[in-house]
Design an enzyme around this catalytic site. Structure first.
Site, PDB file in Angstrom:
ATOM      1  N   CYS A 269      -7.993 -10.529   1.021  1.00  0.00           N
ATOM      2  CA  CYS A 269      -8.129 -10.181   2.093  1.00  0.00           C
ATOM      3  C   CYS A 269      -8.394 -11.232   3.360  1.00  0.00           C
ATOM      4  CB  CYS A 269      -9.247  -9.109   2.533  1.00  0.00           C
ATOM      5  SG  CYS A 269      -9.417  -8.682   4.254  1.00  0.00           S
TER       6      CYS A 269
ATOM      7  N   LYS B 181      -4.011   1.466  14.794  1.00  0.00           N
ATOM      8  CA  LYS B 181      -4.115   2.535  13.512  1.00  0.00           C
ATOM      9  C   LYS B 181      -4.666   4.093  13.962  1.00  0.00           C
ATOM     10  CE  LYS B 181      -6.565  -0.296  11.294  1.00  0.00           C
ATOM     11  NZ  LYS B 181      -7.233  -1.113  10.386  1.00  0.00           N
TER      12      LYS B 181
ATOM     13  N   CYS C  72     -15.279  -2.814  -0.648  1.00  0.00           N
ATOM     14  CA  CYS C  72     -13.922  -3.078   0.004  1.00  0.00           C
ATOM     15  C   CYS C  72     -13.410  -4.320  -1.106  1.00  0.00           C
ATOM     16  CB  CYS C  72     -14.036  -3.622   1.321  1.00  0.00           C
ATOM     17  SG  CYS C  72     -14.526  -5.199   1.608  1.00  0.00           S
TER      18      CYS C  72
ATOM     19  N   CYS D  80     -16.597  -7.981   5.695  1.00  0.00           N
ATOM     20  CA  CYS D  80     -16.789  -8.374   6.945  1.00  0.00           C
ATOM     21  C   CYS D  80     -17.085  -7.095   7.873  1.00  0.00           C
ATOM     22  CB  CYS D  80     -15.279  -9.049   7.410  1.00  0.00           C
ATOM     23  SG  CYS D  80     -14.035  -7.802   7.962  1.00  0.00           S
TER      24      CYS D  80
ATOM     25  N   LYS E 229      -6.077   7.349  12.088  1.00  0.00           N
ATOM     26  CA  LYS E 229      -6.614   7.922  10.530  1.00  0.00           C
ATOM     27  C   LYS E 229      -7.027   9.581  10.841  1.00  0.00           C
ATOM     28  CE  LYS E 229      -7.654   3.816   9.028  1.00  0.00           C
ATOM     29  NZ  LYS E 229      -8.577   2.568   8.398  1.00  0.00           N
TER      30      LYS E 229
ATOM     31  N   ARG F 256      -1.768   6.986   9.570  1.00  0.00           N
ATOM     32  CA  ARG F 256      -1.821   6.494   8.097  1.00  0.00           C
ATOM     33  C   ARG F 256      -1.985   7.678   7.113  1.00  0.00           C
ATOM     34  NH1 ARG F 256      -4.170   1.218   7.990  1.00  0.00           N
ATOM     35  NH2 ARG F 256      -3.215  -0.006   9.719  1.00  0.00           N
TER      36      ARG F 256
ATOM     37  N   ARG G 211       0.720  -1.129  -0.052  1.00  0.00           N
ATOM     38  CA  ARG G 211      -0.044  -0.035   0.154  1.00  0.00           C
ATOM     39  C   ARG G 211       0.946   1.356   0.100  1.00  0.00           C
ATOM     40  NH1 ARG G 211      -4.027   0.233   4.754  1.00  0.00           N
ATOM     41  NH2 ARG G 211      -5.024  -1.560   3.547  1.00  0.00           N
TER      42      ARG G 211
ATOM     43  N   CYS H 105     -14.112  -1.521   5.912  1.00  0.00           N
ATOM     44  CA  CYS H 105     -13.149  -0.740   4.915  1.00  0.00           C
ATOM     45  C   CYS H 105     -13.846   0.092   4.060  1.00  0.00           C
ATOM     46  CB  CYS H 105     -12.265  -1.802   4.622  1.00  0.00           C
ATOM     47  SG  CYS H 105     -11.140  -2.629   5.928  1.00  0.00           S
TER      48      CYS H 105
HETATM   49 FE1  SRM Z   1      -9.125  -1.892   6.166  1.00  0.00          FE
HETATM   50  C1  SRM Z   1      -7.816  -4.349   7.804  1.00  0.00           C
HETATM   51  C2  SRM Z   1      -8.221  -3.015   3.131  1.00  0.00           C
HETATM   52  C3  SRM Z   1      -9.878   1.278   4.487  1.00  0.00           C
HETATM   53  C4  SRM Z   1     -11.023  -0.709   8.842  1.00  0.00           C
HETATM   54  N1  SRM Z   1      -8.313  -3.500   5.511  1.00  0.00           N
HETATM   55  C5  SRM Z   1      -7.677  -4.287   6.466  1.00  0.00           C
HETATM   56  C6  SRM Z   1      -6.755  -5.159   5.635  1.00  0.00           C
HETATM   57  C7  SRM Z   1      -5.458  -4.741   5.525  1.00  0.00           C
HETATM   58  C8  SRM Z   1      -7.008  -6.838   6.272  1.00  0.00           C
HETATM   59  C9  SRM Z   1      -5.952  -7.275   6.997  1.00  0.00           C
HETATM   60  O1  SRM Z   1      -5.828  -6.659   8.201  1.00  0.00           O
HETATM   61  O2  SRM Z   1      -5.382  -8.361   6.863  1.00  0.00           O
HETATM   62  C10 SRM Z   1      -7.534  -5.046   4.316  1.00  0.00           C
HETATM   63  C11 SRM Z   1      -6.729  -5.570   3.103  1.00  0.00           C
HETATM   64  C12 SRM Z   1      -7.414  -6.068   1.900  1.00  0.00           C
HETATM   65  C13 SRM Z   1      -6.775  -6.349   0.717  1.00  0.00           C
HETATM   66  O3  SRM Z   1      -6.691  -7.496   0.401  1.00  0.00           O
HETATM   67  O4  SRM Z   1      -6.374  -5.334   0.192  1.00  0.00           O
HETATM   68  C14 SRM Z   1      -8.015  -3.614   4.195  1.00  0.00           C
HETATM   69  N2  SRM Z   1      -8.946  -0.962   4.283  1.00  0.00           N
HETATM   70  C15 SRM Z   1      -8.885  -1.826   3.175  1.00  0.00           C
HETATM   71  C16 SRM Z   1      -9.072  -0.931   1.862  1.00  0.00           C
HETATM   72  C17 SRM Z   1      -7.965  -1.153   0.807  1.00  0.00           C
HETATM   73  C18 SRM Z   1     -10.345  -1.229   1.251  1.00  0.00           C
HETATM   74  C19 SRM Z   1     -10.736  -0.560  -0.038  1.00  0.00           C
HETATM   75  O5  SRM Z   1     -11.593  -1.241  -0.583  1.00  0.00           O
HETATM   76  O6  SRM Z   1     -10.203   0.407  -0.502  1.00  0.00           O
HETATM   77  C20 SRM Z   1      -8.870   0.503   2.523  1.00  0.00           C
HETATM   78  C21 SRM Z   1      -7.255   0.756   2.587  1.00  0.00           C
HETATM   79  C22 SRM Z   1      -7.226   2.462   2.871  1.00  0.00           C
HETATM   80  C23 SRM Z   1      -5.852   3.075   2.837  1.00  0.00           C
HETATM   81  O7  SRM Z   1      -5.531   3.402   1.790  1.00  0.00           O
HETATM   82  O8  SRM Z   1      -5.398   3.393   3.936  1.00  0.00           O
HETATM   83  C24 SRM Z   1      -9.152   0.545   3.809  1.00  0.00           C
HETATM   84  N3  SRM Z   1     -10.161   0.011   6.380  1.00  0.00           N
HETATM   85  C25 SRM Z   1     -10.280   1.229   5.699  1.00  0.00           C
HETATM   86  C26 SRM Z   1     -11.446   2.187   6.243  1.00  0.00           C
HETATM   87  C27 SRM Z   1     -12.075   3.215   5.601  1.00  0.00           C
HETATM   88  C28 SRM Z   1     -11.056   4.524   6.155  1.00  0.00           C
HETATM   89  O9  SRM Z   1      -9.978   4.514   6.686  1.00  0.00           O
HETATM   90  O10 SRM Z   1     -11.766   5.501   5.794  1.00  0.00           O
HETATM   91  C29 SRM Z   1     -11.624   1.388   7.623  1.00  0.00           C
HETATM   92  C30 SRM Z   1     -12.911   1.758   8.502  1.00  0.00           C
HETATM   93  C31 SRM Z   1     -12.465   3.122   9.395  1.00  0.00           C
HETATM   94  C32 SRM Z   1     -11.557   2.658  10.535  1.00  0.00           C
HETATM   95  O11 SRM Z   1     -10.492   2.540  10.626  1.00  0.00           O
HETATM   96  O12 SRM Z   1     -12.435   2.601  11.536  1.00  0.00           O
HETATM   97  C33 SRM Z   1     -11.048   0.241   7.900  1.00  0.00           C
HETATM   98  N4  SRM Z   1      -9.583  -2.194   7.944  1.00  0.00           N
HETATM   99  C34 SRM Z   1     -10.354  -1.889   8.821  1.00  0.00           C
HETATM  100  C35 SRM Z   1      -9.877  -2.592  10.024  1.00  0.00           C
HETATM  101  C36 SRM Z   1     -11.051  -2.429  11.483  1.00  0.00           C
HETATM  102  C37 SRM Z   1     -10.203  -1.643  12.280  1.00  0.00           C
HETATM  103  C38 SRM Z   1     -10.871  -1.417  13.584  1.00  0.00           C
HETATM  104  O13 SRM Z   1     -10.799  -0.345  14.110  1.00  0.00           O
HETATM  105  O14 SRM Z   1     -11.536  -2.335  13.890  1.00  0.00           O
HETATM  106  C39 SRM Z   1      -9.282  -3.922   9.753  1.00  0.00           C
HETATM  107  C40 SRM Z   1      -8.790  -4.757  10.825  1.00  0.00           C
HETATM  108  C41 SRM Z   1      -7.882  -4.432  11.717  1.00  0.00           C
HETATM  109  O15 SRM Z   1      -7.212  -3.583  11.656  1.00  0.00           O
HETATM  110  O16 SRM Z   1      -7.615  -5.228  12.569  1.00  0.00           O
HETATM  111  C42 SRM Z   1      -8.770  -3.460   8.424  1.00  0.00           C
HETATM  112 FE1  SF4 Z   2     -11.321  -7.093   4.387  1.00  0.00          FE
HETATM  113 FE2  SF4 Z   2     -13.211  -6.648   5.967  1.00  0.00          FE
HETATM  114 FE3  SF4 Z   2     -11.767  -4.869   5.175  1.00  0.00          FE
HETATM  115 FE4  SF4 Z   2     -13.370  -5.792   3.386  1.00  0.00          FE
HETATM  116  S1  SF4 Z   2     -13.996  -4.711   5.154  1.00  0.00           S
HETATM  117  S2  SF4 Z   2     -11.048  -5.510   3.191  1.00  0.00           S
HETATM  118  S3  SF4 Z   2     -13.208  -8.030   4.195  1.00  0.00           S
HETATM  119  S4  SF4 Z   2     -10.941  -6.483   6.494  1.00  0.00           S
END
Ligand code: SRM
Ligand code: SF4
Length: 564
Positions: A428, A200, A422, A467, A202, A136, A67, A471
Site C-alpha cells: 500500500c 468512490k 488492512c 494509516c 460504497k 464499488r 481487485r 480500510c
Molecule cells: Fe481502502 C485506499 C486497501 C477497504 C478507505 N485502500 C486504499 C488503497 C487502494 C491504497 C491506495 O489508494 O493507493 C489500498 C490498497 C492496499 C493494497 O496494497 O492492497 C486499500 N481498502 C483496501 C482493502 C484491500 C483493505 C483490506 O485489508 O481488505 C479493502 C478493499 C475493499 C474492496 O474490496 O473494495 C479496503 N478502504 C476500505 C474501506 C472499508 C470499506 O469500504 O468497508 C474503507 C473505509 C470506508 C470508506 O470508504 O470510507 C477504505 N481506502 C480507503 C481510503 C479513504 C477514503 C476516504 O474517504 O478518505 C483510501 C484512500 C483514498 O481513497 O484516497 C483507500
Molecule cells: Fe493502505 Fe491506509 Fe488502507 Fe491500510 S488503511 S490499506 S495503510 S490506505
C-alpha cells in the site's frame, strides 16, 4: 508537464480509455500518472514493493494490485479454483480477501497485466469498477440459505451491481479483445456521464439484526426488513457513512450513516440511483479529501438530503420503519443453511490466503473446495465460508482441513476471531505504518494480557490500519490502532460490538511494541468493574476517558491524544 487533476483526467478519458492501451504496449514497467488514475476504474492499482524499494532505491520496483468485484462475496467452486491458479501464475502466490468481500492479487507485473485480467474474466469475474470514482463492490450479508430471506439479499447485491456498472467498452477493448486495442466507441453513460463520481461510492446490504457488513460505514446502507414474514418487506435506507480521515486535518472525519427512508423492493434501484446522482451533482470536485457523500450530509444536513432525494424519485419517500437492534454475526464455525445442507465459516487471519509452514491454508482450501465442489462466500471480516456441504461430508471435511493445519473457530481466541487489519506494507502506497504483517503479534500480546487477567474469553473487537484511511473500518471497533508514523499508532477506544458507535482517540503516538502494555491497566479495570455482560466498548464509554486516562502508566502520559 504539470499533473492533470483527477477531474480533468476523467473528463478527457474517452470512456476510461486515456492512454492505457498505448502505454500497455511500451517497454516501461509503469504507467504515467494519468493512466495510473484511470487504471483504478479498471480495478488495477499501480504500486511499488516498498520493502524492495527501501533496500535498493536505484532499481524499479513497480508492480500491480488487481481487485475483483464479487457482489455479496459470492464465488462458485470453479471460480475460486481459477483465482487460486492465477495467484501462482501471475501474482505473489497469495489471495487476499478484502474487507469488502472481494479478492485482491498483489505483485503482478505490467507485462502480465493483460493476461491476468483476461484470466480473471475467463472465470466470469470482472475487475471493472472495483476501484475508482464509481460504485464499488456491493456488499451483502454472506450467510447462505435457501429461504427467500437469503435470496433477497443475494438478488439485490446483483441488481445493484448491474444498475451501477459503468457503460464503457474501454475495459473490453483494452484487456479482453484479441484485436482492436485502440478502436474507440464512446457509449453514453447517463448516470456517470464523462466525469463519473467525485469520489468512490460504497453500498452494503444487511440482514435485519445482523451488522456483519458494518452497514453504518457505507455511503448507502440497506437494511432488509421482513416484518416477521418470510418475504422481504423492503429496506431501511441509510446514507452518508464513511471511515476515511487524515491525521491533523479536522475537516476530515469518520462518520456513521443516517437513516433516510423506508423503501420497498421495487423502489430500491430508483432511490439508490437518486442518492448516487446527489453525490455526482453535489459532491466536492475541487477537494478530494472532502468529496465523499458523507460530507454532503454533514454540511447540508439530513433534512436537506431527504428533500433533495424526494425531488429525484417519482413516489413519496416513506418514513423509516423500526428495526431490530444490531449484533454482528461473523458466520464462522459449522452452521446449517437449510435442511440437510451446512456451511463452514473459517477464520482467515487478516484475509491472507497463504501457505505458511504447517499452516497450509491455501492448499487446504484448494483441496477441500475441489474435492467437495463447494461454493464460497467471502465475509466483510476477511473470512471465508464453504457452502453447500451435506451432513455426511462434514467429518471428512473437518479431518481434511486439520491435516492442512487449518484450525476451526473453536480453537481460536475471541480476540483473534474478531480482529482485522488492512494490507498496509509492503504494497500500500499510503501506509504510514505496518498493519497486516504485525497485527498477529499484537493479538498474541492481547491474548496474553487477557489470559493473565483471567478474561481470555472476552469478545473484544480490535482492528489495525497502517494509516487513517480506515480500510479495516477501525473507527467502529472497540479498540483501534491507526498508523501514525513508522512504528507509532493512535489508539482509539469506545466503539461497540454491534458496530453502531464510533471509537474516539484515546492515546497517540504509542510505539508498536507498547500498544498492549499501554492498554493493560484499562483491561484490568474492565475485569474488575465491568457489569454483567458489559462489552469492553460499553465499559469504556460508561467509565469515561477521564478516569481511564488516570490509570495509564506514566510513560504513556505524553501520548494522550489532544483530540479526545
Ligand atoms: Fe481502502 C485506499 C486497501 C477497504 C478507505 N485502500 C486504499 C488503497 C487502494 C491504497 C491506495 O489508494 O493507493 C489500498 C490498497 C492496499 C493494497 O496494497 O492492497 C486499500 N481498502 C483496501 C482493502 C484491500 C483493505 C483490506 O485489508 O481488505 C479493502 C478493499 C475493499 C474492496 O474490496 O473494495 C479496503 N478502504 C476500505 C474501506 C472499508 C470499506 O469500504 O468497508 C474503507 C473505509 C470506508 C470508506 O470508504 O470510507 C477504505 N481506502 C480507503 C481510503 C479513504 C477514503 C476516504 O474517504 O478518505 C483510501 C484512500 C483514498 O481513497 O484516497 C483507500
Ligand atoms: Fe493502505 Fe491506509 Fe488502507 Fe491500510 S488503511 S490499506 S495503510 S490506505
Amino acid at each position: 508537464m504539470a499533473k492533470q487533476s483527477a477531474e480533468q483526467i476523467k473528463a478527457e478519458s474517452r470512456g476510461l480509455r486515456g492512454e492505457i492501451g498505448n502505454e500497455l504496449l511500451n517497454d516501461s514497467p509503469s504507467f504515467s500518472d494519468a493512466s495510473d488514475k484511470l487504471l483504478k476504474f479498471h480495478g488495477i492499482y499501480q504500486q511499488e514493493d516498498r520493502d524492495a524499494r527501501r533496500l535498493d532505491r536505484t532499481a524499479d520496483h513497480h508492480q500491480f494490485m488487481l481487485r475483483t468485484r464479487l457482489p455479496g462475496g459470492q464465488l462458485t467452486a470453479r471460480q475460486y479454483l481459477l483465482l487460486d491458479e492465477i495467484a501462482d501464475r501471475y501474482a505473489n502466490g497469495t489471495l487476499r480477501i478484502t474487507t469488502r468481500q472481494t479478492i485482491q492479487f498483489h505483485g503482478v507485473i505490467k507485462g502480465e497485466l493483460r493476461d491476468t485480467v483476461r484470466s480473471i474474466n475467463q472465470s466470469l469475474i470482472t475487475t471493472l469498477g472495483a476501484c475508482g470514482d464509481i460504485v464499488r463492490n456491493v456488499m451483502a450479508c454472506p450467510a447462505p440459505g435457501t429461504d427467500p430471506r437469503h435470496h433477497a439479499l443475494e438478488q439485490f447485491s446483483h441488481t445493484l451491481t448491474e444498475a451501477f456498472f459503468p457503460r464503457t467498452s474501454a475495459y473490453h477493448q483494452i484487456w479482453i479483445d484479441e484485436q482492436p486495442l485502440l478502436e474507440e466507441t464512446e457509449i453514453d453513460d447517463p448516470l456517470y456521464r464523462k466525469t463519473y463520481l467525485p469520489r468512490k461510492f460504497k453500498i452494503a446490504i444487511a440482514d435485519s439484526g445482523d451488522n456483519c457488513v458494518d452497514i453504518y460505514t457505507n455511503d448507502v446502507g440497506l437494511v432488509a426488513l421482513f416484518d416477521d414474514q418470510p418475504q422481504l418487506a423492503g429496506f431501511n435506507l441509510l446514507a452518508g457513512g464513511g471511515m476515511g480521515m487524515s491525521h491533523n486535518n479536522s475537516a476530515t472525519f469518520p462518520r456513521l450513516a443516517d437513516g433516510i427512508a423506508f423503501v420497498t423492493p421495487g423502489q430500491v434501484v430508483e432511490v439508490v440511483t437518486g442518492v448516487v446522482a446527489i453525490h455526482r451533482d453535489f459532491g466536492d470536485r475541487e477537494n478530494r479529501k472532502h468529496a465523499r457523500l458523507k460530507y454532503i450530509l454533514a454540511d447540508r444536513g439530513v433534512e436537506w438530503f431527504r428533500q433533495e432525494l424526494q425531488k429525484r424519485v417519482g413516489f413519496p419517500l416513506a418514513p423509516l420503519r423500526p428495526m431490530p437492534e444490531f449484533a454482528v454475526h461473523d458466520h464462522l464455525g459449522w452452521n446449517q443453511s437449510s435442511q440437510g445442507e451446512w456451511y463452514l465459516g473459517l477464520h482467515v487471519e487478516n484475509g491472507r490466503i497463504i501457505d505458511r509452514d504447517d499452516y497450509r491454508l491455501r492448499s487446504g482450501l484448494r483441496a477441500v473446495i475441489a474435492k467437495f465442489d463447494l461454493a464460497v462466500r467471502l465475509t466483510a471480516q476477511q473470512n471465508i465460508l464453504l457452502t453447500g456441504i451435506s451432513a455426511s461430508d462434514r467429518p471428512a471435511i473437518s479431518e481434511m482441513l486439520s491435516r492442512y493445519g487449518i484450525r476451526l473457530v473453536e480453537d481460536i481466541s475471541p480476540a483473534r476471531r474478531h480482529a482485522m487489519a488492512c494490507v498496509a506494507l509492503p504494497t500500500c502506497g499510503l501506509s504510514l505504518a505496518e498493519a497486516e504483517r504485525v497485527f498477529p503479534n499484537v493479538i498474541d500480546q492481547l491474548e496474553s494480557s487477557l489470559n493473565a487477567l483471567g478474561i481470555a474469553g472476552s469478545e473484544i473487537t480490535a482492528r489495525m490500519t497502517g494509516c487513517p484511511n480506515g480500510c479495516a473500518r477501525p473507527y467502529v471497533a472497540e479498540i483501534a490502532f491507526v498508523g501514525r508514523s513508522q512504528d507509532r499508532y493512535m489508539v482509539l477506544l469506545g466503539g461497540n460490538p454491534a458496530g453502531t458507535r464510533l471509537a474516539r482517540p484515546f492515546l497517540d503516538l504509542v510505539p508498536l511494541n507498547q500498544l498492549v502494555n499501554a492498554l493493560h491497566p484499562v483491561l484490568t479495570l474492565y475485569r474488575d468493574r465491568r457489569e454483567v455482560s458489559e462489552s469492553f466498548g460499553d465499559f469504556v464509554e460508561r467509565v469515561g476517558f477521564q478516569e481511564l486516562r488516570n490509570i495509564v502508566p506514566a510513560e504513556f502520559k505524553s501520548a494522550f491524544s489532544t483530540t479526545s
